[in-house]
Design a protein around this motif. Structure first.
Motif, PDB file in Angstrom:
ATOM      1  N   ASN A  36     117.404  61.127  14.149  1.00 24.30           N
ATOM      2  CA  ASN A  36     118.803  60.860  13.819  1.00 24.30           C
ATOM      3  C   ASN A  36     119.246  61.681  12.621  1.00 24.30           C
ATOM      4  O   ASN A  36     118.604  61.669  11.561  1.00 24.30           O
ATOM      5  CB  ASN A  36     119.014  59.383  13.494  1.00 24.30           C
ATOM      6  N   ALA A  37     120.360  62.365  12.764  1.00 20.49           N
ATOM      7  CA  ALA A  37     120.888  63.163  11.659  1.00 20.49           C
ATOM      8  C   ALA A  37     121.276  62.280  10.469  1.00 20.49           C
ATOM      9  O   ALA A  37     121.118  62.680   9.308  1.00 20.49           O
ATOM     10  CB  ALA A  37     122.088  63.979  12.126  1.00 20.49           C
ATOM     11  N   GLU A  38     121.754  61.068  10.740  1.00 17.53           N
ATOM     12  CA  GLU A  38     122.212  60.197   9.650  1.00 17.53           C
ATOM     13  C   GLU A  38     121.088  59.710   8.746  1.00 17.53           C
ATOM     14  O   GLU A  38     121.336  59.210   7.652  1.00 17.53           O
ATOM     15  CB  GLU A  38     122.989  58.992  10.206  1.00 17.53           C
ATOM     16  N   ASP A  39     119.829  59.843   9.197  1.00 18.21           N
ATOM     17  CA  ASP A  39     118.699  59.430   8.359  1.00 18.21           C
ATOM     18  C   ASP A  39     118.285  60.512   7.366  1.00 18.21           C
ATOM     19  O   ASP A  39     117.389  60.291   6.526  1.00 18.21           O
ATOM     20  CB  ASP A  39     117.500  59.069   9.240  1.00 18.21           C
ATOM     21  N   ASN A  40     118.898  61.705   7.451  1.00 13.22           N
ATOM     22  CA  ASN A  40     118.645  62.797   6.501  1.00 13.22           C
ATOM     23  C   ASN A  40     117.160  63.114   6.334  1.00 13.22           C
ATOM     24  O   ASN A  40     116.669  63.352   5.232  1.00 13.22           O
ATOM     25  CB  ASN A  40     119.251  62.456   5.130  1.00 13.22           C
ATOM     26  N   SER A  41     116.420  63.069   7.448  1.00 11.80           N
ATOM     27  CA  SER A  41     114.991  63.435   7.465  1.00 11.80           C
ATOM     28  C   SER A  41     114.139  62.534   6.581  1.00 11.80           C
ATOM     29  O   SER A  41     113.053  62.924   6.142  1.00 11.80           O
ATOM     30  CB  SER A  41     114.792  64.896   7.053  1.00 11.80           C
ATOM     31  N   LEU A  42     114.626  61.321   6.333  1.00 12.03           N
ATOM     32  CA  LEU A  42     113.833  60.390   5.513  1.00 12.03           C
ATOM     33  C   LEU A  42     112.709  59.753   6.321  1.00 12.03           C
ATOM     34  O   LEU A  42     111.751  59.230   5.746  1.00 12.03           O
ATOM     35  CB  LEU A  42     114.736  59.293   4.948  1.00 12.03           C
ATOM     36  N   TYR A  43     112.814  59.770   7.654  1.00  8.50           N
ATOM     37  CA  TYR A  43     111.832  59.118   8.509  1.00  8.50           C
ATOM     38  C   TYR A  43     111.285  60.122   9.540  1.00  8.50           C
ATOM     39  O   TYR A  43     111.976  61.067   9.934  1.00  8.50           O
ATOM     40  CB  TYR A  43     112.450  57.945   9.272  1.00  8.50           C
ATOM     41  N   VAL A  44     110.050  59.877   9.967  1.00 15.96           N
ATOM     42  CA  VAL A  44     109.563  60.534  11.173  1.00 15.96           C
ATOM     43  C   VAL A  44     109.809  59.572  12.334  1.00 15.96           C
ATOM     44  O   VAL A  44     109.812  58.349  12.161  1.00 15.96           O
ATOM     45  CB  VAL A  44     108.057  60.887  11.084  1.00 15.96           C
ATOM     46  N   SER A  45     110.033  60.144  13.522  1.00 16.73           N
ATOM     47  CA  SER A  45     110.307  59.340  14.713  1.00 16.73           C
ATOM     48  C   SER A  45     109.213  59.581  15.750  1.00 16.73           C
ATOM     49  O   SER A  45     108.690  60.696  15.858  1.00 16.73           O
ATOM     50  CB  SER A  45     111.661  59.713  15.321  1.00 16.73           C
ATOM     51  N   VAL A  46     108.891  58.538  16.519  1.00 18.42           N
ATOM     52  CA  VAL A  46     107.900  58.652  17.586  1.00 18.42           C
ATOM     53  C   VAL A  46     108.434  57.939  18.823  1.00 18.42           C
ATOM     54  O   VAL A  46     108.900  56.793  18.731  1.00 18.42           O
ATOM     55  CB  VAL A  46     106.535  58.048  17.189  1.00 18.42           C
ATOM     56  N   PHE A  47     108.361  58.618  19.989  1.00 24.24           N
ATOM     57  CA  PHE A  47     108.837  58.044  21.234  1.00 24.24           C
ATOM     58  C   PHE A  47     107.827  58.313  22.352  1.00 24.24           C
ATOM     59  O   PHE A  47     107.058  59.277  22.295  1.00 24.24           O
ATOM     60  CB  PHE A  47     110.194  58.642  21.630  1.00 24.24           C
ATOM     61  N   ILE A  48     107.851  57.459  23.357  1.00 26.87           N
ATOM     62  CA  ILE A  48     107.093  57.659  24.596  1.00 26.87           C
ATOM     63  C   ILE A  48     108.107  57.937  25.687  1.00 26.87           C
ATOM     64  O   ILE A  48     109.069  57.182  25.849  1.00 26.87           O
ATOM     65  CB  ILE A  48     106.266  56.414  24.956  1.00 26.87           C
ATOM     66  N   ALA A  49     107.904  59.016  26.442  1.00 28.14           N
ATOM     67  CA  ALA A  49     108.875  59.431  27.454  1.00 28.14           C
ATOM     68  C   ALA A  49     108.260  59.408  28.838  1.00 28.14           C
ATOM     69  O   ALA A  49     107.080  59.739  29.021  1.00 28.14           O
ATOM     70  CB  ALA A  49     109.387  60.839  27.144  1.00 28.14           C
ATOM     71  N   LEU A  50     109.061  59.008  29.821  1.00 26.47           N
ATOM     72  CA  LEU A  50     108.674  59.136  31.229  1.00 26.47           C
ATOM     73  C   LEU A  50     108.834  60.609  31.607  1.00 26.47           C
ATOM     74  O   LEU A  50     109.934  61.156  31.582  1.00 26.47           O
ATOM     75  CB  LEU A  50     109.566  58.255  32.092  1.00 26.47           C
ATOM     76  N   ALA A  51     107.726  61.270  31.952  1.00 21.99           N
ATOM     77  CA  ALA A  51     107.732  62.724  32.162  1.00 21.99           C
ATOM     78  C   ALA A  51     107.686  63.115  33.623  1.00 21.99           C
ATOM     79  O   ALA A  51     107.513  64.285  33.944  1.00 21.99           O
ATOM     80  CB  ALA A  51     106.555  63.351  31.414  1.00 21.99           C
ATOM     81  N   SER A  52     107.813  62.159  34.525  1.00 23.75           N
ATOM     82  CA  SER A  52     107.842  62.475  35.957  1.00 23.75           C
ATOM     83  C   SER A  52     108.983  61.712  36.605  1.00 23.75           C
ATOM     84  O   SER A  52     109.615  60.858  35.977  1.00 23.75           O
ATOM     85  CB  SER A  52     106.513  62.114  36.628  1.00 23.75           C
ATOM     86  N   GLU A  53     109.247  62.029  37.860  1.00 28.11           N
ATOM     87  CA  GLU A  53     110.323  61.342  38.559  1.00 28.11           C
ATOM     88  C   GLU A  53     109.992  59.862  38.725  1.00 28.11           C
ATOM     89  O   GLU A  53     108.866  59.492  39.041  1.00 28.11           O
ATOM     90  CB  GLU A  53     110.559  61.970  39.930  1.00 28.11           C
ATOM     91  N   GLY A  54     110.970  59.033  38.516  1.00 29.68           N
ATOM     92  CA  GLY A  54     110.774  57.594  38.675  1.00 29.68           C
ATOM     93  C   GLY A  54     112.091  56.879  38.427  1.00 29.68           C
ATOM     94  O   GLY A  54     112.935  57.358  37.666  1.00 29.68           O
ATOM     95  N   THR A  55     112.268  55.734  39.054  1.00 31.15           N
ATOM     96  CA  THR A  55     113.501  54.960  38.915  1.00 31.15           C
ATOM     97  C   THR A  55     113.146  53.533  38.526  1.00 31.15           C
ATOM     98  O   THR A  55     112.333  52.889  39.194  1.00 31.15           O
ATOM     99  CB  THR A  55     114.307  54.953  40.223  1.00 31.15           C
ATOM    100  N   ASP A  56     113.751  53.072  37.446  1.00 34.74           N
ATOM    101  CA  ASP A  56     113.538  51.692  36.984  1.00 34.74           C
ATOM    102  C   ASP A  56     112.047  51.377  36.859  1.00 34.74           C
ATOM    103  O   ASP A  56     111.554  50.390  37.415  1.00 34.74           O
ATOM    104  CB  ASP A  56     114.217  50.699  37.931  1.00 34.74           C
ATOM    105  N   VAL A  57     111.333  52.198  36.116  1.00 37.95           N
ATOM    106  CA  VAL A  57     109.905  51.983  35.875  1.00 37.95           C
ATOM    107  C   VAL A  57     109.758  50.967  34.748  1.00 37.95           C
ATOM    108  O   VAL A  57     110.239  51.185  33.631  1.00 37.95           O
ATOM    109  CB  VAL A  57     109.197  53.304  35.504  1.00 37.95           C
ATOM    110  N   ARG A  58     109.118  49.840  35.043  1.00 38.45           N
ATOM    111  CA  ARG A  58     108.932  48.781  34.050  1.00 38.45           C
ATOM    112  C   ARG A  58     107.554  48.924  33.419  1.00 38.45           C
ATOM    113  O   ARG A  58     106.554  49.094  34.122  1.00 38.45           O
ATOM    114  CB  ARG A  58     109.099  47.411  34.694  1.00 38.45           C
TER     115      ARG A  58
END
Length: 404
Positions: free
Chosen positions: A76-98
């Motif tokens: 987020n730009a509004e955090d002014n690089s005060l934090y590092v961010s970590v995310f997990i992403a769905l990297a293949s085709e899929g719909t409504d993966v729970r």
């Protein structure tokens, strides 16, 4: 992969007296898998820009591809690089993966006070999280305050270590199993291996480098088209009870017989010692023998083994070997590796041998280099390159679902 089950059971019965109800049950569980992502050179990654990330290699859990995204300057730009961010992403085709997720930043000191965000082993008010399509992400924009991270035990030798666990929710309906008998593991190779070891019924003898090996013509012919032609073809030597093998070393021929009878590779350390280089050399010779005798599965096993050992020091000689012995998958791996590390490979001892033994490969290598450069130019060289996408979009520019 582990499975964590939850079961719902239903039953229904007939209207008539004495009828027996039938039963089934729906089992909902998670298929779990983990990936360890090491980030070397953290200080060099800083300053790449807000919303830009470093991606792990993709990994498979529950039939879907996943990847970890680490944002050194935050998402987020509004955090002014005060934090590092970590995310997990769905990297293949899929719909409504729970799925359920767990992110762990590893404490690299002896204290082992890891920073853990987990959905496992706790109740969730709205159930598992849903990822709508490829590129959807779950994670933390404010995963860790950067100033604190850089003075903590999580950062050691300019390296961070993150472990991600994904639990994909799956459901299945199971009917009754009235009878069940556990099946033993296949043991055909064990029995044929014992036949080779005992020599019982052997009807052909091989002399290899002064060593004598007894075998069975029918087994050899069933496994190898070359042996079949040699032992039963129209050009066979009817008086050849003893065959002398040239150009194959005795340990290599012994390993090949092991595969023919047992359909598996032997313990190469027992044949060559504990040296990894000796084990690699054995795989190279065994690949050549597999090609000579038409043992396609053995060739693939050797290709897989040699693929694990590809490096700047070995790739040139391995590429030449793959070209000479029709190892197409190994050849493709070597070309890509050599193209991506061309400067170092050109200074290796094996490169001159490659130029002399397989001059035709130079044009293929150049084409591969051109392909790698083209990928780099479009930002898709591989999954581990630094991402260039703006905040809130996936690789296709679509908006993604985010959680903080």
């Amino acid at each position: 992969m582990a499975r964590t089950p939850m079961a719902l059971q239903d039953s229904s019965g007939g209207a008539g007296a004495g009828s027996t109800p039938t039963r089934s049950r729906c089992v909902t569980e998670t298929v779990n898998g983990s990936h360890h992502f090491t980030i070397n050179g953290y200080s060099l990654a800083k300053g790449m820009g807000v919303g830009k990330y470093i991606a792990s290699d993709s990994f498979t859990v529950g039939g879907y591809q996943w990847a970890i995204y680490f944002y050194p300057d935050g998402k987020n730009a509004e955090d002014n690089s005060l934090y590092v961010s970590v995310f997990i992403a769905l990297a293949s085709e899929g719909t409504d993966v729970r799925a359920l997720f767990e992110l762990t930043l590893l404490d690299q000191s002896t204290k082992a006070k890891h920073k853990v965000h987990s959905h496992f082993d706790r109740s969730l008010e709205s159930g598992p999280y849903t990822l709508k399509y490829r590129g959807s992400m779950w994670g933390y924009k404010r995963f860790f305050r950067r100033a604190v991270l850089e003075t903590s035990d999580f950062l050691k030798n300019d390296t961070l270590a993150i472990t991600c666990t994904v639990g994909v929710v799956v459901s299945s309906t199971q009917g009754p199993k009235l009878y069940s008998i556990p099946l033993p593991e296949p043991d055909l190779g064990t029995h044929f291996g014992s036949l080779l070891d005992s020599g019982e019924g052997a009807d052909v003898t091989f002399e290899v480098d002064g060593e004598i090996y007894q075998a069975h013509k029918l087994v050899l012919a069933a496994r190898s088209p070359v042996f079949k032609a040699q032992l039963y073809g129209p050009m066979r030597d009817r008086n050849a009870g003893k065959i002398k093998i040239e150009d194959i070393e005795a340990p290599v021929f012994k390993a090949m017989l092991h595969f023919i009878y047992r359909d598996s590779l032997p313990d190469t350390h027992e044949l060559t010692g504990s040296s990894s280089s000796a084990s690699t050399l054995m795989a190279q010779h065994l690949l050549a023998a597999a090609d000579r005798y038409g043992l396609d599965r053995l060739r693939l096993l050797c290709e897989s083994k040699l693929c694990e050992d590809v490096s700047t020091d070995t790739v040139a000689t391995t590429l030449a070997l793959a070209e000479q012995h029709h190892a197409s998958q190994l050849k493709a791996v070597c070309l890509k590796y050599a193209a991506a590390n061309l400067a170092a490979v050109m200074h290796s001892d094996g490169f001159e041998y490659l130029k002399d033994s397989c001059p035709s490969l130079q044009s293929e290598l150049l084409r591969t280099v051109a392909g790698v450069d083209e990928d780099v130019g479009t930002g898709i060289r591989n999954r581990s390159v630094w991402g260039q996408h703006s905040d809130g979009t996936d690789a296709n520019g679509r908006r993604v679902r985010q959680r903080t």
